[in-house]
Design a protein around this motif. Structure first.
Motif, PDB file in Angstrom:
ATOM      1  N   ARG A 168       0.835  -1.198   0.000  1.00 27.20           N
ATOM      2  CA  ARG A 168       0.000   0.000   0.000  1.00 27.20           C
ATOM      3  C   ARG A 168       0.876   1.257   0.000  1.00 27.20           C
ATOM      4  N   GLY A 169       1.969   1.175   0.768  1.00 27.21           N
ATOM      5  CA  GLY A 169       2.884   2.315   0.780  1.00 27.21           C
ATOM      6  C   GLY A 169       3.525   2.530  -0.579  1.00 27.21           C
ATOM      7  N   ILE A 170       3.766   1.434  -1.290  1.00 24.36           N
ATOM      8  CA  ILE A 170       4.457   1.550  -2.576  1.00 24.36           C
ATOM      9  C   ILE A 170       3.498   1.988  -3.681  1.00 24.36           C
ATOM     10  N   CYS A 171       2.234   1.549  -3.619  1.00 22.49           N
ATOM     11  CA  CYS A 171       1.319   1.778  -4.736  1.00 22.49           C
ATOM     12  C   CYS A 171       0.924   3.232  -4.880  1.00 22.49           C
ATOM     13  N   VAL A 172       1.063   4.017  -3.821  1.00 20.15           N
ATOM     14  CA  VAL A 172       0.611   5.400  -3.933  1.00 20.15           C
ATOM     15  C   VAL A 172       1.571   6.282  -4.738  1.00 20.15           C
ATOM     16  N   THR A 200      14.372  -5.913  -3.754  1.00 15.79           N
ATOM     17  CA  THR A 200      14.092  -6.135  -5.175  1.00 15.79           C
ATOM     18  C   THR A 200      13.136  -5.077  -5.722  1.00 15.79           C
ATOM     19  N   LEU A 201      12.043  -4.850  -4.964  1.00 16.06           N
ATOM     20  CA  LEU A 201      11.030  -3.888  -5.392  1.00 16.06           C
ATOM     21  C   LEU A 201      11.626  -2.506  -5.559  1.00 16.06           C
ATOM     22  N   LEU A 202      12.490  -2.151  -4.602  1.00 17.45           N
ATOM     23  CA  LEU A 202      13.001  -0.797  -4.583  1.00 17.45           C
ATOM     24  C   LEU A 202      13.992  -0.559  -5.693  1.00 17.45           C
ATOM     25  N   ALA A 203      14.723  -1.589  -6.036  1.00 21.74           N
ATOM     26  CA  ALA A 203      15.663  -1.454  -7.136  1.00 21.74           C
ATOM     27  C   ALA A 203      14.893  -1.064  -8.400  1.00 21.74           C
ATOM     28  N   LYS A 204      13.650  -1.578  -8.509  1.00 16.83           N
ATOM     29  CA  LYS A 204      12.823  -1.263  -9.671  1.00 16.83           C
ATOM     30  C   LYS A 204      12.256   0.145  -9.612  1.00 16.83           C
ATOM     31  N   THR A 205      11.725   0.547  -8.439  1.00 18.52           N
ATOM     32  CA  THR A 205      10.988   1.811  -8.376  1.00 18.52           C
ATOM     33  C   THR A 205      11.875   3.026  -8.178  1.00 18.52           C
ATOM     34  N   GLY A 206      13.065   2.838  -7.619  1.00 15.57           N
ATOM     35  CA  GLY A 206      13.968   3.964  -7.406  1.00 15.57           C
ATOM     36  C   GLY A 206      13.490   4.967  -6.367  1.00 15.57           C
ATOM     37  N   GLU A 244      27.004  -1.704  -1.475  1.00 17.53           N
ATOM     38  CA  GLU A 244      26.520  -2.921  -2.117  1.00 17.53           C
ATOM     39  C   GLU A 244      25.317  -2.530  -2.960  1.00 17.53           C
ATOM     40  N   ARG A 245      25.282  -3.010  -4.181  1.00 18.90           N
ATOM     41  CA  ARG A 245      24.199  -2.607  -5.089  1.00 18.90           C
ATOM     42  C   ARG A 245      22.892  -3.302  -4.727  1.00 18.90           C
ATOM     43  N   HIS A 246      21.767  -2.611  -5.005  1.00 15.54           N
ATOM     44  CA  HIS A 246      20.443  -3.238  -4.925  1.00 15.54           C
ATOM     45  C   HIS A 246      20.119  -3.836  -6.276  1.00 15.54           C
ATOM     46  N   PRO A 247      19.318  -4.856  -6.431  1.00 13.74           N
ATOM     47  CA  PRO A 247      18.738  -5.667  -5.365  1.00 13.74           C
ATOM     48  C   PRO A 247      19.786  -6.566  -4.724  1.00 13.74           C
ATOM     49  N   ARG A 248      19.639  -6.759  -3.415  1.00  8.22           N
ATOM     50  CA  ARG A 248      20.628  -7.558  -2.700  1.00  8.22           C
ATOM     51  C   ARG A 248      20.126  -8.991  -2.523  1.00  8.22           C
ATOM     52  N   ALA A 249      21.023  -9.894  -2.694  1.00  9.21           N
ATOM     53  CA  ALA A 249      20.668 -11.313  -2.554  1.00  9.21           C
ATOM     54  C   ALA A 249      21.036 -11.781  -1.155  1.00  9.21           C
TER      55      ALA A 249
END
Lengths: 288, 254, 277
Positions: A168-172, A200-206, A244-249
């Motif tokens: 919900r926080g991300i979709c807005v 992972t999500l954050l690497a996509k949305t920036g 360390e780069r995102h996304p992190r494993a």
């Protein structure tokens, strides 16, 4: 050890960008100055956060990290100092266009279904009705919860609920996400899985993220920079960079430097935690 | 399954024992029919009562009185509750006053209502309205005040206006408590009006029960009591199940 | 966090709690003053009298007339007896019903059904059976007061934390220990809720019956004063009964505060919590 940088705002200036969030001399005092019950919660905090950066606020209980997060989000007006977000001053009023919050416990309204909760959030934001369902479903699918849109929050497990809460926080679609111990109610394993998903999500949305946590491993695993705070009054003790780069494993956790950083943070925090406990004890002993 | 069956049997057996004891005591003339008339006498009295015009006029008077009293209690109670919860300070000032008054039997003040409004329906309307006001106001205060701080903060952070906050956060969290207040308020109104009529009045169901007692017409008095109890218990059952549905769906979501 | 979230507030130059209670008393005094002014200068003396006249009527006739004093004493006696009976029988019945899940599921619905009956309709019947004296009033107070006790005792006996049960067992406690150290303290809050509700309802039952019987007792005097449009002694009599009600309620509250385990000292969270024991 080289990661420890005492220069405030090193990340932002190093990247050479205008900061997404700029905190200048923020002080928060509860109760009147000099009053016996007065508490200095935050003392002259200054910090710049670059766009797309993931910053953790780490410190002992009661150091004012949540207070600082609420001030950034405009839920609190600081006693003095100022916060600027995207070039505009935050003056004790929420900025739902720029900033989304994810709170400690699920704040999904229990009287609405998951999808209704998303619709309400988007409605509050002023998103047109026709777009709400698509945005909501996208976010739910992104966290793998697309099949639960018509469930009520209590029909989900704590972990699922917090996953949805995060979605919900991300979709807005704000540029900034403020997270107040979002995984505190979860067990260690779920925490790690959710943290991985978040990375992972954050690497996509920036998005730019400020994250409050108690967990050392979580802080190292997720952050670009970790702001270590002192016990009351909260001050910036030091800042630790995690390169360390995102996304992190999950493999990142197995690397030796992960453990080193974790130990370094613990060493930094231990004294503060002892001091916080002593403060608490004195307050309880004398307060009755 | 067998447990539920056994429980149901015990409940039915209990009613059977009460009914049997009633029949046995009266048919053996162990108790005076003045105190406890035989079941068949009460049955005849009920069937004679409900076909007569005075019955319906008494019921009409009482229902109209209850409707007026309850209407006033709901409007005044909800409005007062809403008004008081506008600020935390006034909630803290007024809530103990209202709650404290409610622990005193308001019935004490009934003679004052007779003094002010006379012996007609007006005094019963006022008395029922005042008595019903308290649970409704208290539950409105509790309901509007119980909204979780977390949800209010979340709504604020998402940019909800104060109207949106009321509509989407305050009202849904208040709803179950509010419904309880409205139900309890109704039954207090109901009982107050009947009690007021029995204490001092010229018409209505309560008056008829008291009158039958004064005339020592026990069968008739029991007939009235049976009718009122059946009405109240079935109404209570309906309202409670509506309320349970409202609160159960909330509990399931909590 | 919680500590700095809830700072001590200062209102009108004093701590919040004191400001609240001062405002409350100011409102109550203002209401009394308004009644005094209205009663003295504007009201029809057949309906409303100023507070000073009501206080005067309290000394004479309410406190000086032996018959009124006797009626008040009888009411107090009836409330006390009905309340004591409610507690004893309510607790006994409640414990028998609450002792097992089966008994609860069988008998609680019957109790709730009886509780839902509007008892006021039975008032003429009680007086018919028990007569105009104290017995009918006590009986009517008792049937009002017993139900909240039964229901709350039953509610208090369920939902015992199974961990506490196993803790007693693991420490070698007997069944009596379970009752004494787990069930009783667990039941206490609900039981006291029942006691409070029961007090209000017992008083309601007794007062209803007192008012219904207009040939003697309090009902005689309220009717006398109301019919003769003599509000000062009526208000004084009602006010005295209200004060008695407040007193009875306070007694229950004091008992609750004294006897509820764990409620004597405010609960303290944090590291030093253990020392408050």
């Amino acid at each position: 050890m080289s990661e420890a940088a005492t220069a405030i705002g090193a990340g932002a200036t190093a990247a050479g960008l205008a900061p997404a969030i700029s905190i200048r001399g923020v002080t928060q005092r509860f109760g009147a100055v000099g009053a016996a019950q007065g508490v200095l919660a935050l003392d002259d905090i200054s910090l710049d956060i670059a766009p797309g950066e993931f910053v953790c606020l780490l410190g002992p209980s009661g150091c004012g990290k949540s207070t600082l997060l609420n001030i950034i989000g405009g839920l609190f007006k600081p006693t003095s100092g100022e916060v600027t977000v995207a070039g505009k001053r935050v003056d004790g009023a929420p900025r739902p266009d720029e900033i989304a919050f994810v709170f400690q416990e699920s704040t999904l309204f229990p009287w609405y279904t998951i999808i209704e909760n998303f619709r309400i959030a988007l409605k509050f934001q002023g998103v047109p009705k026709s777009e709400r369902d698509d945005l909501a479903m996208d976010a739910l699918k992104a966290v793998g919860m697309g099949g639960f849109a018509r469930h009520y929050p209590t029909q989900l497990s704590v972990g699922m609920r917090q996953r949805v809460n995060m979605a919900r926080g991300i979709c807005v679609r704000t540029n900034i996400l403020l997270m107040d111990e979002p995984f505190a109610a979860l067990d260690e394993q779920s925490r790690m899985v959710l943290g991985e998903d978040l990375s992972t999500l954050l690497a996509k949305t920036g998005k730019t993220i400020v994250f409050v946590t108690h967990s050392l491993a979580e802080a190292v695993f997720l952050s670009d920079r970790i702001v270590v705070m002192t016990a009351r009054p909260g001050r910036v003790k030091t800042i630790v960079n995690v390169n360390e780069r995102h996304p992190r494993a999950p493999d990142f956790m197995l690397e030796p430097r992960f453990g080193e950083m974790r130990n370094e943070l613990f060493a930094l925090l231990r004294d503060e935690i002892r001091r916080a406990m002593a403060l608490q004890r004195d307050a309880d002993g004398g307060g009755a | 399954m067998t447990g539920a069956f056994a429980q149901r049997s015990i409940q039915i057996a209990f009613l059977g024992v009460v009914g049997g004891a009633w029949w046995l005591l009266t048919s053996s003339h162990a108790v005076s029919p003045l105190f406890l008339p035989p079941p068949e006498a009460v049955y005849t009295a009920v069937s004679r009562l409900v076909v007569a015009a005075p019955f319906w006029s008494a019921v009409g008077v009482t229902l109209a009185t209850i409707a007026k009293a309850y209407g006033i209690a709901v409007v005044a109670g909800v409005f007062a509750g809403w008004l008081v919860t506008r600020s935390k300070f006034w909630t803290e000032v007024f809530e103990p006053i209202i709650a404290g008054l409610f622990t005193i039997p308001i019935t004490l003040f009934f003679p004052m209502f007779i003094l002010f409004f006379g012996i007609g329906a007006g005094s019963k309307v006022a008395y029922g309205a005042v008595y019903g006001f308290f649970p409704i106001a208290l539950n409105t205060i509790a309901g509007l005040g119980r909204a979780d701080e977390r949800y209010l903060r979340a709504a604020r952070s998402m940019g909800a206006s104060s109207l949106e906050t009321f509509r989407h956060v305050l009202l849904p969290s208040a709803f179950p408590v509010l419904v309880t207040g409205l139900r309890v308020g109704f039954f207090i109104c109901f009982a107050s009006v009947l009690g007021g009529e029995a204490l001092s009045s010229i018409a209505g169901v309560g008056r008829n029960i008291a009158l039958a007692a004064e005339l020592m017409d026990s069968a008739r008095m029991y007939a009235w009591i049976v009718v009122v109890i059946c009405f109240a218990v079935s109404l209570n059952f309906v309202m409670t199940s509506i309320e349970n549905r409202a609160t159960a769906s909330e509990a399931a979501r909590r | 966090m919680s500590m700095i979230d809830a700072p001590r507030e200062i209102i009108m130059g004093m701590p919040r709690a004191r400001a609240v209670s001062l405002t409350r008393w100011a409102i109550i005094l203002a209401a009394a003053a308004a009644l005094e002014i209205y009663g003295r200068f504007f009201a029809d003396p057949a309906f409303i009298r100023p507070v000073s006249a009501i206080v005067g009527a309290w000394f004479n006739p309410v406190m000086s007339d032996e018959r009124i004093f006797w009626a008040l004493s009888m009411a107090v006696f009836e409330i006390a007896v009905a309340y004591a009976l409610s507690i004893v029988f309510g607790a006994a019945i409640g414990i028998s019903i609450g002792v097992s899940n089966f008994a609860r599921a069988s008998f609680l619905p019957i109790v709730l059904l009886l509780y839902a009956i509007p008892q006021v309709t039975l008032m003429p019947l009680f007086i018919l059976i028990f007569g105009l004296g104290a017995a009918g009033k006590i009986a009517f107070g008792f049937t009002h007061g017993i139900f909240p006790i039964i229901v709350n005792v039953v509610a208090g006996m369920r939902d015992i934390n199974p961990l506490h049960r196993s803790a007693i067992a693991s420490m070698g406690g007997a069944r009596a220990d379970l009752l004494r150290h787990v069930i009783a303290p667990n039941m206490a809050p609900a039981f006291f809720t029942g006691l409070r509700l029961s007090m209000t309802l017992t008083m309601l039952g007794v007062i209803l019956a007192e008012l219904y019987v207009s040939t003697g007792g309090i009902g005689y005097f309220t009717r006398l004063y109301a019919e003769n449009f003599n509000p000062a002694p009526l208000f004084a009599l009602i006010g005295t009964l209200a004060l008695i009600a407040v007193l009875f309620n306070s007694l229950v509250r004091v008992a609750e505060r004294r006897l509820t385990p764990g409620a004597r000292a405010p609960a303290k969270l944090g590291l030093s919590g253990a020392k408050s024991k």
